[in-house]
Design an enzyme around this catalytic site. Structure first.
Site, mmCIF file in Angstrom:
data_model
loop_
_atom_site.group_PDB
_atom_site.id
_atom_site.type_symbol
_atom_site.label_atom_id
_atom_site.label_comp_id
_atom_site.label_asym_id
_atom_site.label_seq_id
_atom_site.Cartn_x
_atom_site.Cartn_y
_atom_site.Cartn_z
ATOM 1 N N HIS A 63 -11.469 13.185 -67.987
ATOM 2 C CA HIS A 63 -12.131 12.784 -66.739
ATOM 3 C C HIS A 63 -12.269 11.257 -66.650
ATOM 4 O O HIS A 63 -13.262 10.730 -66.183
ATOM 5 C CB HIS A 63 -13.479 13.508 -66.613
ATOM 6 C CG HIS A 63 -13.314 14.995 -66.543
ATOM 7 N ND1 HIS A 63 -13.390 15.705 -65.354
ATOM 8 C CD2 HIS A 63 -12.992 15.898 -67.502
ATOM 9 C CE1 HIS A 63 -13.158 16.988 -65.608
ATOM 10 N NE2 HIS A 63 -12.916 17.131 -66.902
ATOM 11 N N HIS B 141 -9.024 10.979 -61.352
ATOM 12 C CA HIS B 141 -8.736 12.221 -62.084
ATOM 13 C C HIS B 141 -9.030 13.472 -61.272
ATOM 14 O O HIS B 141 -9.672 13.431 -60.232
ATOM 15 C CB HIS B 141 -9.474 12.242 -63.421
ATOM 16 C CG HIS B 141 -10.957 12.423 -63.316
ATOM 17 N ND1 HIS B 141 -11.822 11.374 -63.113
ATOM 18 C CD2 HIS B 141 -11.728 13.534 -63.374
ATOM 19 C CE1 HIS B 141 -13.049 11.837 -63.059
ATOM 20 N NE2 HIS B 141 -13.038 13.148 -63.198
ATOM 21 N N HIS C 109 -19.740 20.077 -57.948
ATOM 22 C CA HIS C 109 -19.156 20.724 -59.130
ATOM 23 C C HIS C 109 -19.480 22.222 -59.135
ATOM 24 O O HIS C 109 -18.603 23.065 -59.360
ATOM 25 C CB HIS C 109 -19.734 20.106 -60.405
ATOM 26 C CG HIS C 109 -19.161 18.775 -60.781
ATOM 27 N ND1 HIS C 109 -19.836 17.595 -60.585
ATOM 28 C CD2 HIS C 109 -17.981 18.440 -61.359
ATOM 29 C CE1 HIS C 109 -19.091 16.586 -61.037
ATOM 30 N NE2 HIS C 109 -17.967 17.063 -61.508
ATOM 31 N N ASP D 139 -10.374 17.514 -61.228
ATOM 32 C CA ASP D 139 -11.314 18.459 -61.846
ATOM 33 C C ASP D 139 -10.828 19.877 -61.615
ATOM 34 O O ASP D 139 -10.614 20.285 -60.458
ATOM 35 C CB ASP D 139 -12.710 18.340 -61.217
ATOM 36 C CG ASP D 139 -13.533 17.188 -61.773
ATOM 37 O OD1 ASP D 139 -13.023 16.404 -62.591
ATOM 38 O OD2 ASP D 139 -14.717 17.094 -61.374
ATOM 39 N N HIS E 19 -13.973 23.039 -65.584
ATOM 40 C CA HIS E 19 -14.857 21.904 -65.880
ATOM 41 C C HIS E 19 -16.323 22.314 -65.810
ATOM 42 O O HIS E 19 -17.157 21.727 -66.486
ATOM 43 C CB HIS E 19 -14.565 20.782 -64.880
ATOM 44 C CG HIS E 19 -15.381 19.542 -65.050
ATOM 45 N ND1 HIS E 19 -15.670 19.009 -66.292
ATOM 46 C CD2 HIS E 19 -15.957 18.718 -64.137
ATOM 47 C CE1 HIS E 19 -16.396 17.906 -66.123
ATOM 48 N NE2 HIS E 19 -16.596 17.726 -64.839
ATOM 49 N N TRP F 75 6.467 0.190 -76.952
ATOM 50 C CA TRP F 75 5.716 1.379 -76.533
ATOM 51 C C TRP F 75 4.306 1.325 -77.071
ATOM 52 O O TRP F 75 4.006 0.562 -77.977
ATOM 53 C CB TRP F 75 6.447 2.681 -76.892
ATOM 54 C CG TRP F 75 6.881 2.865 -78.335
ATOM 55 C CD1 TRP F 75 6.877 1.946 -79.337
ATOM 56 C CD2 TRP F 75 7.403 4.061 -78.898
ATOM 57 N NE1 TRP F 75 7.360 2.477 -80.491
ATOM 58 C CE2 TRP F 75 7.687 3.781 -80.258
ATOM 59 C CE3 TRP F 75 7.665 5.339 -78.417
ATOM 60 C CZ2 TRP F 75 8.226 4.745 -81.128
ATOM 61 C CZ3 TRP F 75 8.193 6.286 -79.286
ATOM 62 C CH2 TRP F 75 8.468 5.981 -80.622
HETATM 63 MN MN MN Z 1 -14.336 14.945 -63.425
#
Ligand code: MN
Length: 273
Positions: free
Chosen positions: A77, A81, A215, A83, A87, A69
């Site tokens: 991010h 990924h 964004h 958002d 964010h 392991w």
């Molecule tokens: Mn992001």
């Protein structure tokens, strides 16, 4: 009376059978988490996102004779990924704005793919505009409410430095204009927007008003983002279905995740009899 009315298991049973038979194909839209995969690079005065890192705990050896392991670290991010509205400052005060609080039903939805690959091949700063979205709708129909719009650029096929494409004046990569994001959010009420590039905004997105409009407008309206997607060239313009549940990080602003698309290969089974 339809079979579905009598048997609530029919829908999911048909779905499971279609996955099993290959009538519904699963397309992986995820890059492998790898220390070599680039993360966004901000101007040096700002904090930076970490790349993916892995350390071995044991590998069937004296540290653990029968097991292997690793521990890993990364940013919220890093890699392919998700958002969350938390964010961005525009989504800072919205309710349920973090990955652990978003209703899980929002991690699914119909996909529409707007193919900008030809334009992006000719112009590294290619812009998705409302006119281009409307031209897409003329051909494929109006974008569905509560759906995911994915901007295909084939940018995921770039490797190494060509992916961030950092020039003297900063990164250059395609993205939506402020007006395009406003159109998708306000006029089409989309659930989320996804890209193949390192973020939902163009590389030069700092120079728009407002800066980083994807964004700003998406998260200000409680909408979601996906980036560093791949294999968008394997999706139809519409008709695919997205599965994108982020990790349940407390107050998380985003999360690496596995993004899958379901694509039906045949007409859906008919249960009207
Ligand atoms: Mn992001």
């Amino acid at each position: 009376m339809s079979k579905i009315d009598n048997d609530p298991g029919a829908v999911l049973g048909a779905f499971a059978a279609a996955i099993g038979s290959g009538d519904v194909k699963v397309v992986d839209l995820t890059h492998t988490l790898d220390p070599d995969f680039p993360v966004i690079v901000l101007p040096p005065e700002f904090g930076q996102c970490a790349r993916f890192r892995m350390e071995e705990i044991s590998a069937y050896d004296h540290r653990g004779p029968a097991w292997k392991w690793r521990n890993f670290t990364c940013g919220e991010h890093t890699g392919t990924h998700f958002d969350a509205p938390a964010h961005w400052i525009s989504g800072r005060d919205l309710p349920n704005n973090s990955v652990d609080e978003i209703s899980p039903s929002r991690f699914f939805g119909p996909i529409q793919v707007i193919d900008c690959s030809e334009g992006a091949a000719e112009d590294e700063d290619f812009e998705l505009t409302p006119a281009l979205i409307e031209a897409w709708e003329d051909e494929h129909g109006e974008i569905l409410p509560s759906s995911w719009v994915l901007m295909r650029t084939d940018w995921s096929k770039r490797n190494g430095a060509a992916y961030l494409n950092m020039l003297e004046d900063g990164p250059h990569s395609p993205g939506p204009t402020p007006e395009a994001v406003q159109f998708l959010v306000d006029k089409r009420n989309i659930r989320g927007f996804g890209t193949e590039t390192v973020g939902p905004d163009a590389g030069q997105g700092a120079h728009y008003s407002p800066p980083y409009p994807a964004h700003y407008y998406l998260h200000g309206a409680g909408r979601l983002g996906l980036q560093c997607l791949t294999n968008l060239d394997r999706l139809p313009p519409r008709g695919a279905f997205l599965i994108a549940p982020p990790l349940k990080i407390k107050n998380g602003t985003g999360s690496p995740l596995r993004v899958l698309a379901l694509v039906a290969q045949v007409a859906a089974p008919h249960y009207a009899e």
